[in-house]
Design an enzyme around this catalytic site. Structure first.
Site, PDB file in Angstrom:
ATOM      1  N   ARG A  44       8.520   4.909  -0.116  1.00 41.43           N
ATOM      2  CA  ARG A  44       7.816   5.695   0.803  1.00 41.43           C
ATOM      3  C   ARG A  44       8.562   5.773   2.254  1.00 41.43           C
ATOM      4  O   ARG A  44       9.015   4.711   2.810  1.00 41.43           O
ATOM      5  CB  ARG A  44       6.324   5.241   1.383  1.00 41.43           C
TER       6      ARG A  44
ATOM      7  N   LYS B 165      -2.947 -13.451   0.519  1.00 45.24           N
ATOM      8  CA  LYS B 165      -3.751 -12.037   0.935  1.00 45.24           C
ATOM      9  C   LYS B 165      -4.606 -12.114   0.267  1.00 45.24           C
ATOM     10  O   LYS B 165      -5.003 -12.596  -0.925  1.00 45.24           O
ATOM     11  CB  LYS B 165      -2.941 -11.103   0.303  1.00 45.24           C
TER      12      LYS B 165
ATOM     13  N   HIS C 196       0.642   5.259  -6.644  1.00 45.63           N
ATOM     14  CA  HIS C 196       1.045   4.330  -7.649  1.00 45.63           C
ATOM     15  C   HIS C 196       1.175   5.062  -8.822  1.00 45.63           C
ATOM     16  O   HIS C 196       2.056   4.783  -9.687  1.00 45.63           O
ATOM     17  CB  HIS C 196       0.146   3.090  -7.853  1.00 45.63           C
TER      18      HIS C 196
ATOM     19  N   SER D 234      -2.555   1.436  -0.316  1.00 45.31           N
ATOM     20  CA  SER D 234      -3.751   0.634  -0.774  1.00 45.31           C
ATOM     21  C   SER D 234      -4.599   0.149   0.561  1.00 45.31           C
ATOM     22  O   SER D 234      -5.738   0.282   0.792  1.00 45.31           O
ATOM     23  CB  SER D 234      -3.578  -0.459  -1.682  1.00 45.31           C
TER      24      SER D 234
HETATM   25  P1  ADP Z   1       3.110  -4.250  -2.435  1.00 46.43           P
HETATM   26  O1  ADP Z   1       1.871  -4.930  -1.787  1.00 46.43           O
HETATM   27  O2  ADP Z   1       4.145  -4.829  -2.949  1.00 46.43           O
HETATM   28  O3  ADP Z   1       3.552  -3.005  -1.469  1.00 46.43           O
HETATM   29  P2  ADP Z   1       1.661  -2.111  -3.872  1.00 46.43           P
HETATM   30  O4  ADP Z   1       0.559  -2.313  -4.778  1.00 46.43           O
HETATM   31  O5  ADP Z   1       1.520  -1.832  -2.300  1.00 46.43           O
HETATM   32  O6  ADP Z   1       2.446  -3.544  -3.530  1.00 46.43           O
HETATM   33  O7  ADP Z   1       2.735  -1.280  -4.369  1.00 46.43           O
HETATM   34  C1  ADP Z   1       3.250  -1.429  -5.604  1.00 46.43           C
HETATM   35  C2  ADP Z   1       4.490  -0.471  -5.632  1.00 46.43           C
HETATM   36  O8  ADP Z   1       4.089   0.838  -5.514  1.00 46.43           O
HETATM   37  C3  ADP Z   1       5.308  -0.569  -4.539  1.00 46.43           C
HETATM   38  O9  ADP Z   1       6.656  -0.485  -5.279  1.00 46.43           O
HETATM   39  C4  ADP Z   1       5.234   0.384  -3.692  1.00 46.43           C
HETATM   40  O10 ADP Z   1       6.240   0.647  -2.746  1.00 46.43           O
HETATM   41  C5  ADP Z   1       4.694   1.382  -4.676  1.00 46.43           C
HETATM   42  N1  ADP Z   1       3.863   2.412  -3.859  1.00 46.43           N
HETATM   43  C6  ADP Z   1       2.607   2.325  -3.244  1.00 46.43           C
HETATM   44  N2  ADP Z   1       2.202   3.365  -2.632  1.00 46.43           N
HETATM   45  C7  ADP Z   1       3.185   4.380  -3.037  1.00 46.43           C
HETATM   46  C8  ADP Z   1       3.039   5.703  -2.764  1.00 46.43           C
HETATM   47  N3  ADP Z   1       2.178   6.206  -2.078  1.00 46.43           N
HETATM   48  N4  ADP Z   1       3.891   6.443  -3.509  1.00 46.43           N
HETATM   49  C9  ADP Z   1       4.958   5.762  -4.158  1.00 46.43           C
HETATM   50  N5  ADP Z   1       5.061   4.533  -4.358  1.00 46.43           N
HETATM   51  C10 ADP Z   1       4.085   3.759  -3.987  1.00 46.43           C
END
Ligand code: ADP
Length: 167
Positions: free
Chosen positions: A94, A40, A16, A132
């Site tokens: 990703r 969730k 992030h 996450s």
């Molecule tokens: P979601 O639950 O919508 O996947 P996240 O909190 O997991 O939300 O992620 C928020 C944003 O960050 C999304 O656009 C996700 O694709 C991006 N993201 C999460 N992990 C990574 C990563 N390792 N590299 C790049 N972008 C990421």
């Protein structure tokens, strides 16, 4: 121009932060929008996720001289974007796993509000595998998450996992 980075951030990871660090170079103000998803059950309460993001993005904001604000929303993404004056949604992508879901979301959001554009930043090579969900699983199993989250977040994760175990 105001940009919106939406997600669950449960918790914020190096993946992030990489996206946020690059997103601030594209906009004048970045809003990190925490999606409240009642379906969730998050590991971290909303207030704690906000606090963790704020402490981790402080330096990025100062370095880039771009304002970063953390907010939360429980309505439609495009409605939230309109309410904060954001015309651009920035998402991280990703490998191929994210593509289908994101493709559908963009399609639906464009129908709901064509004035909001979504842009994708490719995850950095080092961050491709970070999510996450996996970071939480590794922490719960007692694995080392040092390479996936900043030190402050690792500390909070270990504390939270211990708290949840006790309850
Ligand atoms: P979601 O639950 O919508 O996947 P996240 O909190 O997991 O939300 O992620 C928020 C944003 O960050 C999304 O656009 C996700 O694709 C991006 N993201 C999460 N992990 C990574 C990563 N390792 N590299 C790049 N972008 C990421």
């Amino acid at each position: 121009m105001v940009g919106l980075c939406p997600g669950s951030f449960d918790p914020i990871t190096n993946g992030h932060l990489d996206i946020i660090e690059r997103a601030v170079t594209l906009v004048d103000e970045l809003v990190i929008g925490i999606a409240i998803n009642t379906a969730k059950a998050p590991l971290f309460p909303l207030a704690e996720r906000i606090q963790m993001i704020e402490s981790e993005v402080h330096e990025i904001s100062q370095r880039a001289e771009t304002k970063i604000r953390v907010d939360s929303f429980d309505n439609l993404l495009v409605e939230f974007a309109a309410s904060i004056g954001a015309r651009i949604i920035i998402r991280g992508l990703r490998a191929v796993a994210d593509f289908e879901y994101e493709f559908q979301m963009v399609g639906m959001n464009r129908i709901l509000d064509p004035s909001v554009e979504t842009v994708f930043l490719m995850a950095g090579a080092k961050h491709q595998a970070i999510s996450s969900r996996l970071v939480k699983e590794i922490a719960i199993m007692g694995g080392d998450v040092s390479r996936f989250v900043p030190p402050g977040i690792k500390q909070r994760l270990l504390e939270r996992v211990a708290e949840v175990r006790k309850s």
